[in-house]
Design a protein around this motif. Structure first.
Motif, PDB file in Angstrom:
ATOM      1  N   ASP A 190     -28.124   2.911 -10.448  1.00  0.00           N
ATOM      2  CA  ASP A 190     -27.612   4.075  -9.857  1.00  0.00           C
ATOM      3  C   ASP A 190     -28.081   4.327  -8.371  1.00  0.00           C
ATOM      4  O   ASP A 190     -28.278   5.589  -7.831  1.00  0.00           O
ATOM      5  CB  ASP A 190     -27.712   5.316 -10.625  1.00  0.00           C
ATOM      6  N   VAL A 191     -29.121   3.383  -7.935  1.00  0.00           N
ATOM      7  CA  VAL A 191     -29.757   3.702  -6.668  1.00  0.00           C
ATOM      8  C   VAL A 191     -28.739   3.875  -5.622  1.00  0.00           C
ATOM      9  O   VAL A 191     -27.669   3.261  -5.459  1.00  0.00           O
ATOM     10  CB  VAL A 191     -30.456   2.405  -6.333  1.00  0.00           C
ATOM     11  N   ARG A 192     -29.265   4.879  -4.649  1.00  0.00           N
ATOM     12  CA  ARG A 192     -28.433   5.220  -3.288  1.00  0.00           C
ATOM     13  C   ARG A 192     -29.421   5.012  -2.200  1.00  0.00           C
ATOM     14  O   ARG A 192     -28.683   4.644  -1.197  1.00  0.00           O
ATOM     15  CB  ARG A 192     -27.784   6.604  -3.492  1.00  0.00           C
ATOM     16  N   GLN A 193     -30.604   4.984  -2.215  1.00  0.00           N
ATOM     17  CA  GLN A 193     -31.562   5.090  -1.409  1.00  0.00           C
ATOM     18  C   GLN A 193     -32.896   4.726  -1.833  1.00  0.00           C
ATOM     19  O   GLN A 193     -33.069   4.246  -2.761  1.00  0.00           O
ATOM     20  CB  GLN A 193     -31.768   6.402  -0.473  1.00  0.00           C
ATOM     21  N   ALA A 194     -33.774   4.019  -0.627  1.00  0.00           N
ATOM     22  CA  ALA A 194     -34.863   3.533  -1.226  1.00  0.00           C
ATOM     23  C   ALA A 194     -35.611   4.294  -2.340  1.00  0.00           C
ATOM     24  O   ALA A 194     -36.556   3.937  -2.985  1.00  0.00           O
ATOM     25  CB  ALA A 194     -35.916   3.012  -0.111  1.00  0.00           C
ATOM     26  N   GLY A 195     -35.841   5.655  -1.902  1.00  0.00           N
ATOM     27  CA  GLY A 195     -36.486   6.440  -2.762  1.00  0.00           C
ATOM     28  C   GLY A 195     -36.277   6.429  -4.235  1.00  0.00           C
ATOM     29  O   GLY A 195     -36.988   6.754  -5.040  1.00  0.00           O
ATOM     30  N   ASP A 196     -35.048   6.139  -4.432  1.00  0.00           N
ATOM     31  CA  ASP A 196     -34.726   5.894  -5.916  1.00  0.00           C
ATOM     32  C   ASP A 196     -35.044   4.830  -6.728  1.00  0.00           C
ATOM     33  O   ASP A 196     -35.051   4.566  -7.770  1.00  0.00           O
ATOM     34  CB  ASP A 196     -33.121   5.756  -6.111  1.00  0.00           C
ATOM     35  N   LEU A 197     -35.931   3.978  -5.877  1.00  0.00           N
ATOM     36  CA  LEU A 197     -36.195   2.670  -6.540  1.00  0.00           C
ATOM     37  C   LEU A 197     -37.697   2.827  -7.328  1.00  0.00           C
ATOM     38  O   LEU A 197     -38.167   1.920  -7.544  1.00  0.00           O
ATOM     39  CB  LEU A 197     -36.346   1.379  -5.440  1.00  0.00           C
ATOM     40  N   ALA A 218     -43.203   2.632  -3.955  1.00  0.00           N
ATOM     41  CA  ALA A 218     -43.103   1.229  -3.307  1.00  0.00           C
ATOM     42  C   ALA A 218     -44.701   0.800  -2.952  1.00  0.00           C
ATOM     43  O   ALA A 218     -45.500   1.400  -2.682  1.00  0.00           O
ATOM     44  CB  ALA A 218     -42.828   1.923  -1.631  1.00  0.00           C
ATOM     45  N   PHE A 219     -44.836  -0.348  -3.670  1.00  0.00           N
ATOM     46  CA  PHE A 219     -45.953  -0.862  -3.877  1.00  0.00           C
ATOM     47  C   PHE A 219     -46.594  -1.619  -2.283  1.00  0.00           C
ATOM     48  O   PHE A 219     -47.730  -1.880  -2.297  1.00  0.00           O
ATOM     49  CB  PHE A 219     -46.326  -1.923  -4.840  1.00  0.00           C
ATOM     50  N   GLY A 220     -45.695  -1.952  -1.463  1.00  0.00           N
ATOM     51  CA  GLY A 220     -45.832  -2.708  -0.574  1.00  0.00           C
ATOM     52  C   GLY A 220     -44.903  -3.887  -0.626  1.00  0.00           C
ATOM     53  O   GLY A 220     -44.787  -4.254  -1.570  1.00  0.00           O
ATOM     54  N   GLY A 221     -44.806  -4.519   0.550  1.00  0.00           N
ATOM     55  CA  GLY A 221     -44.274  -6.188   0.701  1.00  0.00           C
ATOM     56  C   GLY A 221     -42.793  -5.976   0.098  1.00  0.00           C
ATOM     57  O   GLY A 221     -42.357  -7.279  -0.250  1.00  0.00           O
ATOM     58  N   GLY A 222     -42.162  -5.269   0.313  1.00  0.00           N
ATOM     59  CA  GLY A 222     -40.670  -5.052  -0.469  1.00  0.00           C
ATOM     60  C   GLY A 222     -40.697  -4.759  -1.824  1.00  0.00           C
ATOM     61  O   GLY A 222     -39.618  -5.133  -2.522  1.00  0.00           O
ATOM     62  N   LEU A 223     -41.885  -4.426  -2.687  1.00  0.00           N
ATOM     63  CA  LEU A 223     -41.895  -4.532  -4.186  1.00  0.00           C
ATOM     64  C   LEU A 223     -41.854  -2.966  -4.634  1.00  0.00           C
ATOM     65  O   LEU A 223     -42.699  -2.289  -4.201  1.00  0.00           O
ATOM     66  CB  LEU A 223     -43.194  -5.154  -4.592  1.00  0.00           C
ATOM     67  N   TYR A 224     -40.712  -2.674  -5.387  1.00  0.00           N
ATOM     68  CA  TYR A 224     -40.593  -1.286  -5.976  1.00  0.00           C
ATOM     69  C   TYR A 224     -40.890  -1.192  -7.380  1.00  0.00           C
ATOM     70  O   TYR A 224     -40.717  -2.147  -8.055  1.00  0.00           O
ATOM     71  CB  TYR A 224     -39.451  -0.853  -5.539  1.00  0.00           C
ATOM     72  N   GLU A 225     -41.106  -0.040  -7.945  1.00  0.00           N
ATOM     73  CA  GLU A 225     -41.370   0.227  -9.277  1.00  0.00           C
ATOM     74  C   GLU A 225     -40.280  -0.404  -9.985  1.00  0.00           C
ATOM     75  O   GLU A 225     -40.416  -1.060 -11.291  1.00  0.00           O
ATOM     76  CB  GLU A 225     -41.618   1.741  -9.709  1.00  0.00           C
ATOM     77  N   ARG A 226     -38.837  -0.139  -9.719  1.00  0.00           N
ATOM     78  CA  ARG A 226     -37.885  -0.621 -10.649  1.00  0.00           C
ATOM     79  C   ARG A 226     -37.781  -1.941 -10.592  1.00  0.00           C
ATOM     80  O   ARG A 226     -37.572  -2.384 -11.950  1.00  0.00           O
ATOM     81  CB  ARG A 226     -36.507  -0.071  -9.866  1.00  0.00           C
ATOM     82  N   GLU A 227     -38.151  -3.041  -9.840  1.00  0.00           N
ATOM     83  CA  GLU A 227     -38.384  -4.263  -9.881  1.00  0.00           C
ATOM     84  C   GLU A 227     -39.210  -4.651 -10.767  1.00  0.00           C
ATOM     85  O   GLU A 227     -39.066  -5.562 -11.719  1.00  0.00           O
ATOM     86  CB  GLU A 227     -38.117  -4.872  -8.706  1.00  0.00           C
ATOM     87  N   LEU A 230     -39.135  -6.880 -14.299  1.00  0.00           N
ATOM     88  CA  LEU A 230     -40.117  -8.131 -14.447  1.00  0.00           C
ATOM     89  C   LEU A 230     -40.632  -8.001 -15.687  1.00  0.00           C
ATOM     90  O   LEU A 230     -40.928  -9.003 -16.446  1.00  0.00           O
ATOM     91  CB  LEU A 230     -40.676  -8.379 -13.381  1.00  0.00           C
ATOM     92  N   VAL A 231     -41.287  -7.210 -16.013  1.00  0.00           N
ATOM     93  CA  VAL A 231     -42.160  -6.727 -17.165  1.00  0.00           C
ATOM     94  C   VAL A 231     -40.940  -6.684 -18.550  1.00  0.00           C
ATOM     95  O   VAL A 231     -41.520  -7.386 -19.529  1.00  0.00           O
ATOM     96  CB  VAL A 231     -42.844  -5.333 -17.124  1.00  0.00           C
ATOM     97  N   ALA A 253     -51.838  -3.399  -9.645  1.00  0.00           N
ATOM     98  CA  ALA A 253     -52.744  -3.775 -10.865  1.00  0.00           C
ATOM     99  C   ALA A 253     -52.770  -2.460 -11.763  1.00  0.00           C
ATOM    100  O   ALA A 253     -52.911  -2.490 -13.031  1.00  0.00           O
ATOM    101  CB  ALA A 253     -54.173  -4.516 -10.558  1.00  0.00           C
ATOM    102  N   GLU A 254     -53.207  -1.415 -10.905  1.00  0.00           N
ATOM    103  CA  GLU A 254     -53.505  -0.256 -11.656  1.00  0.00           C
ATOM    104  C   GLU A 254     -52.361   0.403 -12.463  1.00  0.00           C
ATOM    105  O   GLU A 254     -52.116   0.717 -13.482  1.00  0.00           O
ATOM    106  CB  GLU A 254     -54.220   0.665 -10.497  1.00  0.00           C
ATOM    107  N   ALA A 255     -51.100   0.215 -11.779  1.00  0.00           N
ATOM    108  CA  ALA A 255     -50.048   0.825 -12.274  1.00  0.00           C
ATOM    109  C   ALA A 255     -49.648  -0.124 -13.375  1.00  0.00           C
ATOM    110  O   ALA A 255     -48.995   0.537 -14.170  1.00  0.00           O
ATOM    111  CB  ALA A 255     -48.679   0.435 -11.134  1.00  0.00           C
ATOM    112  N   MET A 256     -49.904  -1.521 -13.401  1.00  0.00           N
ATOM    113  CA  MET A 256     -49.446  -2.256 -14.495  1.00  0.00           C
ATOM    114  C   MET A 256     -50.579  -2.030 -15.653  1.00  0.00           C
ATOM    115  O   MET A 256     -50.243  -2.694 -16.694  1.00  0.00           O
ATOM    116  CB  MET A 256     -49.368  -3.663 -14.120  1.00  0.00           C
ATOM    117  N   GLY A 257     -51.565  -1.289 -15.389  1.00  0.00           N
ATOM    118  CA  GLY A 257     -52.602  -1.171 -16.408  1.00  0.00           C
ATOM    119  C   GLY A 257     -53.389  -2.480 -16.761  1.00  0.00           C
ATOM    120  O   GLY A 257     -53.875  -2.546 -17.938  1.00  0.00           O
TER     121      GLY A 257
END
Length: 501
Positions: A436-443, A446-455, A459-460, A491-495
């Protein structure tokens, strides 16, 4: 680790491309399959290749016609079943008469064009190396050359998608699970397993065992299984470096060198050029392979013989090394050792099939051949993978460009370049991330390098990622564009407390 209630038909040791391919094929034939891998899926050789699906033009000099023909045929199959992670790539071969004569190159390219039925890719041809096209980034005195076509691949994603397909067919996928011992017990193998993180032990029983441990194939035979099986493996390290983009065109360049080897300059992640590879014999896998200073200097010098501007070690932004587990055919020259695969079948009780050698391009055919070797124990099972898309690869007849255009239209507020990279990783499965993403904020974050929490969550949850390295360098290449602080935040976010590279 709780042992399963019923024996498996097949346990596959090794979660590289060959092991994943065998597990997928077997599960799709209705066998009860488990795949065990001591590290992350594809974390050794299969994520450290030159990232090509190719027939092996230089193998023709060693008269490996069967291997080249099979590889060219598989190139067509993989373009069809995995169009998101395998894509056409044009190669330019500058002509240096003192290295290989024109007639030899023309003959090789003719064979390359005709050893297998070519459907998707254009044939070879002679070209002028003009600065605005095929000679871009090269010395101006290089004026003539040839072009031919092969394919690029995201090697690590090919492994993960193959494992996902195996799981969808019912296979049990157990990354970070080491085979510590195995013994025959009547009609079954009893395989002792250990969780690589917790050390928890368990046991799996199976009717047949496949040793597809790549560089560790001999170690598994000697130490874990104590199986006096013939056949040996030669370990050859291949290193690659990444530098800022050498030219702005989409083609790769293949360079002949005075030592007889060839070096590739390959467009990499839009903004970079990959340079590789080396061939360095090593004695063991006791320490993880790494690109040495000597290898970096060798690759820079090899590229600089042809490039307009010198390539120097201080330009290197990333490097990787993998160890090719080549079948020991007695050849002294590492570059001449066969890239073909061999099987050794031990029928002294329940079967043990060991896989020696092989290359990324032929993994699917290798898997079919492995199941043919085991057909006596599992009769009536038929091949099925030649036309079955890998997850995300069913484009419904559309090309990748058409798919990307459709997603840009559907998600107009998302950056088009970022969206293209996401589709390269996931194909049609990108819809599960975007939802249901509409804009980048919905992802999400943003960890940087084009990597977002949703992806990362995807992957996990869907692709067995556990550590930042799994995410940053295998399932994506986002680590290339991230700062150390950004990687540490992931790394911190992934625990995890694992150090980040």
């Amino acid at each position: 680790m709780t042992p399963p209630a019923e024996p498996f038909d097949l346990v596959v040791i090794g979660g590289g491309i060959n092991g994943a391919g065998i597990a997928r094929d077997a599960a799709g034939r209705g066998l009860r399959v488990a795949l065990v891998e001591q590290g992350d899926l594809g974390s050794a050789t299969s994520s450290a290749s030159t990232r090509l699906i190719h027939g092996g033009l230089r193998y023709l000099e060693h008269f490996e016609f069967r291997l080249v023909a099979e590889s060219l045929a598989e190139r067509e199959v993989l373009l069809r079943v995995a169009p998101h992670v395998v894509w056409p790539l044009e190669f330019v071969l500058p002509h240096e008469p003192h290295l290989r004569p024109r007639w030899m190159i023309r003959t090789g390219l003719f064979l390359y064009d005709h050893l297998s039925r070519r459907v998707s890719l254009p044939g070879s041809r002679g070209v002028r190396l003009t600065p605005d096209r095929y000679g871009a980034g090269l010395r101006p005195d290089l004026t003539r050359g040839f072009t031919y076509s092969d394919c690029a691949v995201d090697d690590a994603r090919l492994v993960v998608l193959t494992a996902r397909s195996a799981a969808e067919q019912g296979a049990t996928i157990l990354p970070r699970t080491r085979c510590v011992a195995g013994r025959r017990d009547g009609a079954l193998w009893r395989v002792s397993l250990a969780d690589a993180d917790s050390g928890a032990r368990g046991e799996a029983a199976c009717r047949a065992l496949v040793n597809a441990a790549g560089p560790w194939v001999r170690t598994v035979l000697d130490r874990a299984l104590a199986a006096p099986t013939p056949g040996d493996v030669r370990l050859v390290k291949g290193s690659h470096i990444v530098v800022p983009r050498i030219h702005g065109h989409a083609h790769a360049v293949i360079l002949q060198n005075p030592d007889g080897r060839v070096i590739f300059l390959i467009p990499y992640e839009d903004d970079y050029t990959e340079i590789g590879t080396t061939d360095v014999p090593i004695g063991s896998m006791e320490t993880p392979p790494a690109c040495s200073r000597e290898e970096t200097e060798y690759l820079c010098a090899a590229a600089s013989r042809y490039t307009l501007a010198p390539v120097t070690p201080d330009q290197v932004v990333h490097a990787w090394s993998g160890v090719r587990p080549l079948y020991d055919d007695g050849t002294d020259d590492p570059s001449a050792i066969t890239r073909d695969y061999r099987f050794v079948l031990d029928e002294n009780g329940p079967p043990l099939l060991s896989v020696f050698g092989g290359k990324l391009t032929t993994y699917r055919r290798l898997a079919e051949a492995a199941l043919e070797k085991l057909a006596k124990w599992f009769p009536g099972r038929h091949p099925w993978t030649e036309r079955a898309p890998l997850p995300g690869g069913d484009f419904g007849g559309a090309s990748f460009d058409e798919l990307a255009a459709a997603y840009r239209s559907r998600y107009p507020r998302l950056d088009a370049r970022w969206l293209g990279r996401l589709l390269r990783r996931h194909g049609t499965c990108a819809a599960e991330i975007l939802d249901d993403v509409r804009q980048a904020g919905d992802l999400g974050e943003a960890f940087g390098g084009g990597l977002y929490e949703r992806e990362v969550r995807f992957l996990v949850e869907r692709e067995w990622a556990r550590t930042p390295e799994d995410v940053l360098w295998r399932r994506t290449k986002c680590g290339l564009r991230m700062t150390r602080a950004q990687r540490e935040r992931l790394a911190e976010a992934m625990g995890t407390k694992e150090p980040v590279a």
